[in-house]
Every structure is written in structure tokens, then in C-alpha cells.
Design a protein around this motif. Structure first.
Motif, PDB file in Angstrom:
ATOM      1  N   VAL A  85       6.509  21.177  42.703  1.00  0.00           N
ATOM      2  CA  VAL A  85       6.839  20.523  41.430  1.00  0.00           C
ATOM      3  C   VAL A  85       8.296  20.076  41.451  1.00  0.00           C
ATOM      4  O   VAL A  85       9.068  20.480  42.315  1.00  0.00           O
ATOM      5  CB  VAL A  85       6.647  21.482  40.239  1.00  0.00           C
ATOM      6  CG1 VAL A  85       5.209  21.923  40.098  1.00  0.00           C
ATOM      7  CG2 VAL A  85       7.576  22.696  40.365  1.00  0.00           C
ATOM      8  N   ASP A 122       9.814  21.002  35.904  1.00  0.00           N
ATOM      9  CA  ASP A 122       8.603  21.814  35.729  1.00  0.00           C
ATOM     10  C   ASP A 122       8.936  23.288  35.942  1.00  0.00           C
ATOM     11  O   ASP A 122       8.462  24.164  35.212  1.00  0.00           O
ATOM     12  CB  ASP A 122       7.526  21.425  36.749  1.00  0.00           C
ATOM     13  CG  ASP A 122       6.662  20.277  36.272  1.00  0.00           C
ATOM     14  OD1 ASP A 122       7.201  19.419  35.545  1.00  0.00           O
ATOM     15  OD2 ASP A 122       5.465  20.236  36.628  1.00  0.00           O
ATOM     16  N   ASP A 169      10.557  24.784  32.934  1.00  0.00           N
ATOM     17  CA  ASP A 169       9.589  25.166  31.891  1.00  0.00           C
ATOM     18  C   ASP A 169       9.085  26.590  32.098  1.00  0.00           C
ATOM     19  O   ASP A 169       9.083  27.407  31.182  1.00  0.00           O
ATOM     20  CB  ASP A 169       8.349  24.248  31.943  1.00  0.00           C
ATOM     21  CG  ASP A 169       8.595  22.928  31.241  1.00  0.00           C
ATOM     22  OD1 ASP A 169       9.663  22.783  30.629  1.00  0.00           O
ATOM     23  OD2 ASP A 169       7.710  22.052  31.322  1.00  0.00           O
ATOM     24  N   TRP A 217       2.928  25.954  32.028  1.00  0.00           N
ATOM     25  CA  TRP A 217       3.080  24.829  32.954  1.00  0.00           C
ATOM     26  C   TRP A 217       1.848  23.956  32.851  1.00  0.00           C
ATOM     27  O   TRP A 217       0.720  24.448  32.812  1.00  0.00           O
ATOM     28  CB  TRP A 217       3.260  25.370  34.363  1.00  0.00           C
ATOM     29  CG  TRP A 217       3.223  24.329  35.422  1.00  0.00           C
ATOM     30  CD1 TRP A 217       4.045  23.249  35.530  1.00  0.00           C
ATOM     31  CD2 TRP A 217       2.328  24.267  36.528  1.00  0.00           C
ATOM     32  NE1 TRP A 217       3.718  22.521  36.637  1.00  0.00           N
ATOM     33  CE2 TRP A 217       2.675  23.123  37.265  1.00  0.00           C
ATOM     34  CE3 TRP A 217       1.276  25.074  36.972  1.00  0.00           C
ATOM     35  CZ2 TRP A 217       1.995  22.753  38.423  1.00  0.00           C
ATOM     36  CZ3 TRP A 217       0.603  24.717  38.117  1.00  0.00           C
ATOM     37  CH2 TRP A 217       0.964  23.567  38.846  1.00  0.00           C
ATOM     38  N   GLU A 218       2.102  22.655  32.797  1.00  0.00           N
ATOM     39  CA  GLU A 218       1.010  21.716  32.602  1.00  0.00           C
ATOM     40  C   GLU A 218       0.579  21.081  33.907  1.00  0.00           C
ATOM     41  O   GLU A 218       1.412  20.606  34.678  1.00  0.00           O
ATOM     42  CB  GLU A 218       1.521  20.613  31.690  1.00  0.00           C
ATOM     43  CG  GLU A 218       0.552  20.254  30.617  1.00  0.00           C
ATOM     44  CD  GLU A 218       1.128  19.188  29.734  1.00  0.00           C
ATOM     45  OE1 GLU A 218       1.592  18.162  30.232  1.00  0.00           O
ATOM     46  OE2 GLU A 218       1.113  19.403  28.518  1.00  0.00           O
ATOM     47  N   THR A 221       5.205  12.896  37.410  1.00  0.00           N
ATOM     48  CA  THR A 221       5.604  13.912  36.428  1.00  0.00           C
ATOM     49  C   THR A 221       7.123  13.966  36.298  1.00  0.00           C
ATOM     50  O   THR A 221       7.663  14.069  35.199  1.00  0.00           O
ATOM     51  CB  THR A 221       5.078  15.302  36.835  1.00  0.00           C
ATOM     52  OG1 THR A 221       3.698  15.183  37.120  1.00  0.00           O
ATOM     53  CG2 THR A 221       5.284  16.327  35.742  1.00  0.00           C
ATOM     54  N   ASN A 222       7.818  13.903  37.435  1.00  0.00           N
ATOM     55  CA  ASN A 222       9.284  13.946  37.385  1.00  0.00           C
ATOM     56  C   ASN A 222       9.832  12.822  36.508  1.00  0.00           C
ATOM     57  O   ASN A 222      10.771  13.037  35.738  1.00  0.00           O
ATOM     58  CB  ASN A 222       9.874  13.833  38.796  1.00  0.00           C
ATOM     59  CG  ASN A 222       9.716  15.118  39.598  1.00  0.00           C
ATOM     60  OD1 ASN A 222       9.384  16.167  39.048  1.00  0.00           O
ATOM     61  ND2 ASN A 222       9.924  15.044  40.897  1.00  0.00           N
ATOM     62  N   LYS A 228       9.260  13.623  32.834  1.00  0.00           N
ATOM     63  CA  LYS A 228      10.138  14.692  32.358  1.00  0.00           C
ATOM     64  C   LYS A 228      11.520  14.176  32.001  1.00  0.00           C
ATOM     65  O   LYS A 228      12.193  14.729  31.144  1.00  0.00           O
ATOM     66  CB  LYS A 228      10.285  15.764  33.451  1.00  0.00           C
ATOM     67  CG  LYS A 228       9.034  16.588  33.623  1.00  0.00           C
ATOM     68  CD  LYS A 228       9.261  17.989  33.152  1.00  0.00           C
ATOM     69  CE  LYS A 228       7.979  18.591  32.686  1.00  0.00           C
ATOM     70  NZ  LYS A 228       7.927  20.006  32.601  1.00  0.00           N
ATOM     71  N   GLN A 268       3.717  14.931  26.324  1.00  0.00           N
ATOM     72  CA  GLN A 268       4.595  14.143  27.194  1.00  0.00           C
ATOM     73  C   GLN A 268       5.201  12.963  26.441  1.00  0.00           C
ATOM     74  O   GLN A 268       6.328  12.546  26.718  1.00  0.00           O
ATOM     75  CB  GLN A 268       3.813  13.670  28.422  1.00  0.00           C
ATOM     76  CG  GLN A 268       3.348  14.855  29.276  1.00  0.00           C
ATOM     77  CD  GLN A 268       2.356  14.464  30.344  1.00  0.00           C
ATOM     78  OE1 GLN A 268       1.689  13.420  30.239  1.00  0.00           O
ATOM     79  NE2 GLN A 268       2.227  15.283  31.369  1.00  0.00           N
TER      80      GLN A 268
END
Ligand code: MIC
Ligand code: SF4
Length: 787
Positions: free
Chosen positions: A216, A220, A223, A230-231, A704-705, A708, A769
């Protein structure tokens, strides 16, 4: 079941929770059963009481019913870690799961940014067991001892920051020289049925011990360290059925090299790759780890093997017999159900598996050894092998070292000298000390091999290579996992081929890529010499030698620890929060660059010499996208700067736009951001004023990064629309006022000649998100909540 078994010998107060997996699975299976066989009727799930009238409710019930089917191991471990098994919507490939991992691991190059973010969140300590590993910042130059000393000197400030941060926030700290994160995790922390996230894409290495371990970005990890679930997008499960038995020259590495050839660099996206079948038991635990490690190269969320006796052997050899005994009790949850359903199944017969050589420039270009000579000639790859490099997190087990040394010994006995240079990177201090004690290191030494520090070294471009000049075409063979352009030595003309350590070692004696050690002969002191297949012990017969103690446990009293970051530092910089959503930043904006072809995280944020700036966002931003190819002139790091009206470097142009208050977007191709977990590839773009990255498809971690950090990762609904945008266009992202899950956005493109085009863009944001996006970043939301 009420036993207390510690997760690791280094943490006396952290226990394995197999009961939670048992309980969660019972809830999930009961819910599935409660839906019964009929499609209508009353839903008994607490989330949906009353009659089924919504379309979504129907989908929900159907998905749950499918959970009544036999479960894969991946599902068992993943659902076993659900935060709220009673109410979680579960659909493979669609729902976002909220999970509670058992641990977090960070390596030094990504930990700096992760910890800087954690500091901004304002919490007193990490919520789950966490470790930091110093492995990426040690440059290979002379050899292990000297290189480590030099790294300690050069990186003093960063190591000191990581060490004190670890003390302050209750994190286990592995000093430089301890080894590579994934090897240390396997030796000390991984356990069957566990779940871990790590800020490195090869975290899945721990799948060799039956752990769901996922790479990740730092945010992440933050979190989870902050006790937020964690998603993860509920993964699909690809089954790889292994039949037959591994033997001779074929090695575990060849399993994954072949799989990479079949699935390609994006074939595993969104999926967990689960191995099963009768062939599994013929592979050692560390061999399984090698296979899982390189699952990162096919984009898989993680890879996983079922708990078996080989894992138990390894647990015992690493002084964790208690875990093996405990796992035996819960074995039903650590292996798949009979008849488990996979989304796709690939079968590999180990009896006929050949050694593979993958590359150059991409890890999925797989060539079986028997055809490699022809491929080298046909493609005109440099025939001479300059250097062979073994070890790394992928291949530095005792077995790898023993089998490689057995080949070196054969050549020594026959009087065949090494023709190519040879380096060995032990994965850990324990491996280094053990192969030194047991003689493998001495054999490597006799053939001219150099044992490098227990660290990433040349694998991540930390290699002060002197034998060829920049730009000189040449070939190297590596037992590592990645071979993107310029990765090892920053020379784009280096052809790096990924293969097993055994093959690398044998080939060193011919120095020629067209040599096949299985069939060809070499000239020895007393006539022709042909290699016998490698052999070697899986585990050290005399047990492991722990070597030098390189671990720093967090102190009992953490109250007095001070973490300081000098404002003048060029290596570390405290973070300033990104601005929150402002609609005007999405209207009439520029295309900074339209990237052509492959764009990995190495193209977006290069490693090697830039690793030293991983804790300093502004400084590292000077490498933003410098490796990406501009479609307009087919050159890297040369784009048209609309302000100065000339072609200039990408970071410079972005800074000019930022200074002028001009937001911009990046246009990209397929599998954009493949490779590393480094969130710098997202942070830099945000820092220099980017607002969206619009591509044909994304690699999971990078997507995802970007989310975020408050960026918009968007994909063309029709990939062909990539053709419709040019760098000179002005674009607007429309529809953000009503930004919602599943609702596409519109890209309005204004051409210089006054024409316009509208392009449909998809996104994968869920409600939470979208909250990050509006707040400016996930961290902004977290910091607001902590206040
Ligand atoms: C890599 O193998 O590319 C790295 C270096 O380990 C990266 C992490 C990083 O960039 O720091 C990874 O794979 O995630
Ligand atoms: Fe280190 Fe290379 Fe492994 Fe990444 S792949 S963790 S750089 S050894």
C-alpha cells in the motif's frame, strides 16, 4: 481456542487472533445461508430488514448467497479480518471492504513520508504492531561492511529521524544492515492466516507463510496505524493449480516467471492469486514466498499459499513452533474449502516446468530457457553477460544460496573460472551470518563474488556501477523481481533479465546469454564440463545463525523521546496540508503532459539517486515524471511550456504553472503507475499543482495513492478517447458539483482551433473517498477528526 500465542517472538503482548477469523466466517456464512435459495422474500440481514424492493438489495442478497459456496483461502483470510462482518457488503471485484489488518510494515524509503503523515495526524502511538526497516538507502559500492558504514554516515539524519519516530510512536525499528523488509517479515512476523499491509509493493512475499500481505501507499498505512479500518476493493481470486513436483533446474522462481508470462503485468489487477493443488507441497516455504513476492509484477493485490507442513517446518526453524501448533488447530481456516470457486484457474505442471528468463525491460516477457538463445539472437540483445546479481527480497533464502553455491562449487571443482562479475545480496543479517558459517559465502568468494550489504542495493538502483558507461548497451542477469528501464544502474541501455538465482549463477561461468547450462558444456581445467542440476538444503541443518543484533525495540517510557526535523534539512520536510476542493481548479486547465506508452512509478518518481529525497516532498518533486515519454516529441523530460513558449523539463514547467496559478492534468496510457507503492508518485503531482490524472487504466496502489492525496484518478470510458486529447488542448472536468459513486464525469476539451470534444470519464471513488477529495486529502480529514 483460548490459547495465547504471540504474533512474534519480539512482541510479548501481541497475540494471534484465530478466533476472530473463525467468528467472522461464521457470521458471513450464516448471513449467506439466511438468504435461502429463493430470490425474493424477506432479507434477514440486519442491514436490510423488510421486503426486498431495491435493485441494490437484490444484488446484495445474491452476492451473499454466493458466499454460501465453498470459500477460497483468500476469502477466508480477508473476510476473517472484516471490521464489521455483520453488515459488510461483500461482492468480489465491487464492494469496498473495511478490514482490520494485524500489522503494518514500512521500509525506510516510504516510511519517511508515512511517518511524516502520521505525525500530522497528532496521535500518541500506533494502534497496531508496526515495524520500520532500513534497507533501501544503502548503496552498493565496495561490499557489505564498507557500504553499510558509508550509508550510516550519509543517511544519518534520516536514520535518526526514523529511529526516534519509531521510539516515540511505539514502532519496532530494524537498523540498517538488518536486512530487507520482506525477508525480516518472513523470519519474524508473518504467520498463516494473518493480514498485513506494508508500504512496499513486494509485501505479498509473506504469502509464502499463508499471510494476506498487501502493498500500500504510506497514507493507507497511516490509516491503520491510526486505528481506522483499511479499505480494500473486495478482490477477485485467481486460482493457480499446481500439479506434479518441482525438481532439477526448475525452481519456485520459474513458477512465477511463467505465470507472469501468462497473465502479463496487469493480469492480476484487482485479484488475489491463490495457489493450490498437489504440487504445492513440493515447494519450500521460502520458495512459496518467492512466488508470492513477484506476484506484484502482475499487479496482483497479493498472492497466497495454503498452510502446510513446509510452512510449519519454516516456523519451527525460525523458532516459532508455537505458531505452527496453533495453526494446526485452525487449519480449516488456513486452507481453502473443497470445491472453492475461483474467478479464473490456470494450471501449471511442475513436472514439465522449464527454467525461464524474463525481460528485458519488463518482467512479463517470459522466455523458456530452451528458447532463450534464439530470442537473444533474433532480438539482437547484447549477448555478453556483464554481471550476475543474486539475492534481494525475492531470492535470498538459505535454499537459494545453497543451490546457487552448489553450482559455483561444481565449476570450481572443474576449474571453470567465472566470466561475468557476480554479486550476492543477502536478504537478512540472519541469512548472511548463516551462509558465512555454513560455507556458501566462501564458495561465492572463491569465484570472485562480492557479498553486498543486507539491503536492496542494485535492485533499486543503489549501485555505483563502474564496469560500463552510461548509454552503453549491455546485459545483466538478476534474481530480483523487476527490470524496468534504468532500474538497476540508471543506464537505459542496460538489458536486465530476471531469472532464478541458480540460472544467474550458472550463467556467470559462461558470461554469454546464449549458453544453456542444462545442455551446453564449458571448458574446464581437464576438458569439457557440464553442470549437474543444482541442489541444496531448504533450511540450515544446524539451524540459523542470528548474526549481529540489529533490532531496536520501542522503549517502555516513550514520553521523553523528541523527534526533530530541521527546517533547513534537504532530506526531511514537515508536510503542509493540501488545499481543499475548489471548483475553479477544474475549469479551463492545461494538459501538462500526454504520456506515451508504459509509465511505471519509476517513470513518475525515479528511485536510485532520488531515494535520498524521499522525506522531502519539495526536493523529490524535481524528479516528477522525468522518465515519462511525451507523446508530442517522443522524448522524456521535455514538454512544451506554454508560459515560456519553449520545450523544458517537466518539473520546471509544472512549477511555472503552479506559480502562475494554473492547475493541470496528466494524460496517460494503460496500467499507469504500475510497479512500486511509493506515494511520492502521487504526492509530487499534487504538490506541483496537478489536479487529475486521466488514463486508460491504473495500477491499484497508485490509483489509491492519488485519491488519498486529493487527486482525481480518472479513466476513459472508451480507451480510444485517449487519441482525442493533445497536449495543447484546454480541458475542464465537469460534473464535480454532483460528484457521486458510480456517476461518470465529463471531460470537456477545447482545441486550439475552437473545436470542442466531450469525453466520458469513469472513476472508482466511493462516498468516503469523495470525502478525501473534498477535504483536499485523506489526511486532512483524519487530522480534523483528531482535533
Ligand atoms: C521497489 O521495489 O520498487 C521498491 C523500491 O521496493 C518500491 C518501494 C519504493 O519505491 O520505496 C516498491 O516496490 O514499493
Ligand atoms: Fe528492495 Fe528490490 Fe525487494 Fe523492492 S524489490 S524491497 S527494492 S530488494
Amino acid at each position: 481456542a483460548s490459547q495465547k500465542v504471540t504474533m512474534s517472538n519480539l512482541e510479548s503482548d501481541k497475540f494471534i487472533n484465530y478466533q476472530r477469523i473463525e467468528d467472522n466466517l461464521k457470521i458471513v456464512r450464516d448471513r449467506a445461508r439466511a438468504f435461502g435459495p429463493s430470490q425474493s422474500g424477506v432479507i434477514s440481514s440486519p442491514k436490510f430488514t423488510g421486503r426486498l424492493h431495491h435493485f441494490e438489495d437484490l444484488i446484495f442478497s445474491l452476492n451473499l448467497r454466493s458466499l454460501g459456496h465453498p470459500l477460497t483461502l483468500a476469502e477466508k483470510v480477508v473476510y476473517g479480518h472484516l471490521d464489521d462482518a455483520k453488515n459488510q457488503d461483500i461482492e468480489r471485484g465491487t464492494s469496498y471492504l473495511k478490514l482490520r489488518p494485524d500489522r503494518v510494515a514500512c521500509q525506510d524509503a516510504t516510511a519517511q513520508m508515512a511517518l511524516l503523515q502520521f505525525m500530522s495526524a497528532g496521535l500518541p502511538s500506533v494502534a497496531v504492531p508496526t515495524t520500520v526497516h532500513c534497507d533501501h538507502l544503502i548503496e552498493a559500492q565496495k561490499g557489505g561492511v564498507a557500504d553499510l558504514a558509508r550509508a550510516n554516515e550519509i543517511n544519518k539524519e534520516v536514520y535518526n529521524f526514523l529511529a526516534t519516530c519509531s521510539q516515540k510512536y511505539n514502532i519496532g525499528f530494524w537498523k540498517p544492515g538488518s536486512g530487507i523488509i520482506h525477508q525480516i517479515i518472513l523470519e519474524n512476523y508473518a504467520f498463516p492466516g494473518g493480514m498485513m499491509i506494508g508500504t512496499d509493493s513486494h509485501t505479498p512475499n509473506a504469502g509464502g507463510l499463508g499471510m494476506v500481505a498487501v502493498g500500500v501507499g504510506g497514507a493507507d498505512a497511516v490509516d491503520v496505524m491510526a486505528d481506522i479500518p483499511w479499505e480494500l476493493k473486495c478482490p477477485k481470486v485467481i486460482g493457480i493449480k499446481l500439479t506434479g513436483k518441482l525438481s532439477g533446474w526448475a525452481s519456485p522462481k520459474d513458477v512465477i516467471l511463467k505465470v507472469a508470462g501468462i497473465l502479463t503485468v496487469k493480469g492480476g489487477t484487482g485479484a488475489i492469486v491463490e495457489y493450490f493443488g498437489p504440487g504445492v507441497d513440493s515447494i519450500s516455504c521460502t520458495g512459496m514466498a518467492t512466488i508470492c513476492n513477484m506476484g506484484a509484477e502482475i499487479g496482483a493485490t497479493t498472492s497466497l499459499f495454503p498452510y502446510n507442513s513446509r510452512m510449519a517446518d519454516y516456523l519451527r526453524a525460525t523458532k516459532r513452533e508455537n505458531i505452527a501448533a496453533y495453526a494446526d488447530v485452525f487449519k480449516h481456516n488456513l486452507t481453502p474449502d473443497a470445491g472453492a470457486k475461483y474467478d479464473q484457474v490456470i494450471e501449471i505442471d511442475l513436472n514439465t516446468l522449464e527454467p525461464y528468463v524474463n525481460g528485458p525491460f519488463t518482467p512479463d516477457l517470459a522466455t523458456p530457457l530452451s528458447q532463450f538463445k534464439d530470442a537473444v539472437i533474433k532480438n539482437g540483445w547484447p549477448k555478453e553477460m556483464k554481471v550476475g546479481l543474486i539475492g534481494s527480497c525475492t531470492n535470498s533464502s538459505y535454499e537459494d544460496m545453497s543451490r546457487s553455491a552448489s553450482l559455483a562449487q561444481q565449476a570450481l571443482d572443474a576449474g571453470v573460472p567465472a566470466k561475468a562479475k557476480f554479486t550476492i545480496t543477502p536478504g537478512s543479517e540472519q541469512i548472511r551470518a548463516t551462509i558465512e558459517r555454513d560455507g556458501q559465502a566462501a564458495v561465492f568468494d572463491k569465484i570472485g563474488g562480492v557479498v553486498l550489504a543486507n539491503a536492496c542495493g542494485p535492485c533499486i538502483g543503489q549501485w555505483d556501477r563502474q564496469d560500463v558507461k552510461k548509454g552503453e548497451r549491455n546485459s545483466i542477469l538478476i534474481s530480483y523481481n523487476r527490470n524496468f528501464t534504468g532500474r538497476n544502474d540508471a543506464n537505459p541501455a542496460t538489458h536486465a533479465f530476471v531469472t532464478s538465482p541458480e540460472l544467474v549463477t550458472a550463467m556467470v561461468f559462461s558470461g554469454d546469454l546464449t549458453f544453456n547450462p542444462m545442455t551446453d558444456t564449458l571448458q574446464g581445467a581437464n576438458g569439457p564440463f557440464k553442470f549437474q542440476p543444482p541442489n541444496g538444503a531448504e533450511l540450515p541443518p544446524r539451524g540459523f545463525d542470528a548474526g549481529v543484533d540489529t533490532y531496536q525495540a520501542p522503549p517502555a517510557d516513550r514520553s521523553k523521546v523528541v523527534v526533530d526535523v530541521a527546517p533547513t534539512s534537504n532530506r526531511l520536510q514537515l508536510l503542509t496540508p493540501f488545499a481543499k476542493y475548489d471548483p475553479k481548479n477544474y475549469k479551463d486547465i492545461d494538459v501538462l503532459i500526454k504520456v506515451q506508452g508504459k509509465c511505471t512509478t519509476d517513470h513518475i518518481s525515479m528511485a536510485g539517486p532520488w531515494l535520498k529525497f524521499r522525506g522531502h516532498l519539495d526536493n523529490i518533486s524535481n524528479n516528477m515524471l522525468i522518465g515519462a515519454v511525451n507523446i508530442a516529441n517522443e522524448q522524456a523530460n521535455s514538454i512544451y511550456n506554454k508560459l515560456t513558449k519553449q520545450f523544458e523539463a517537466v518539473p520546471k514547467t509544472a512549477r511555472d504553472y503552479k506559480a502562475a496559478g494554473k492547475p493541470w492534468v496528466v494524460i496517460g496510457d494503460e496500467n499507469y503507475g504500475e510497479g512500486s507503492s511509493r506515494e511520492h508518485a502521487a504526492l509530487e503531482v499534487r504538490h506541483l499543482g496537478g489536479v487529475a490524472v486521466i488514463v486508460k487504466s491504473f495500477a491499484r496502489i497508485h490509483e489509491t495513492n492519488l485519491k488519498k492525496q486529493g487527486m482525481l484518478p480518472l479513466t476513459f470510458a472508451d480507451p480510444k478517447d485517449y487519441e482525442k486529447i493533445n497536449p495543447e488542448d484546454i480541458v475542464s472536468i465537469q460534473g464535480l458539483e454532483s460528484f457521486a459513486p458510480g456517476v461518470p464525469l465529463n471531460l470537456h476539451v477545447a482545441k486550439p482551433d475552437g473545436k470542442t470534444v466531450d469525453i466520458k470519464l469513469n472513476h472508482t471513488f466511493n462516498d468516503g473517498q469523495i470525502g478525501w477529495f473534498k477535504a483536499g486529502s485523506a489526511l486532512n480529514l483524519m487530522a480534523a477528526a483528531a482535533k
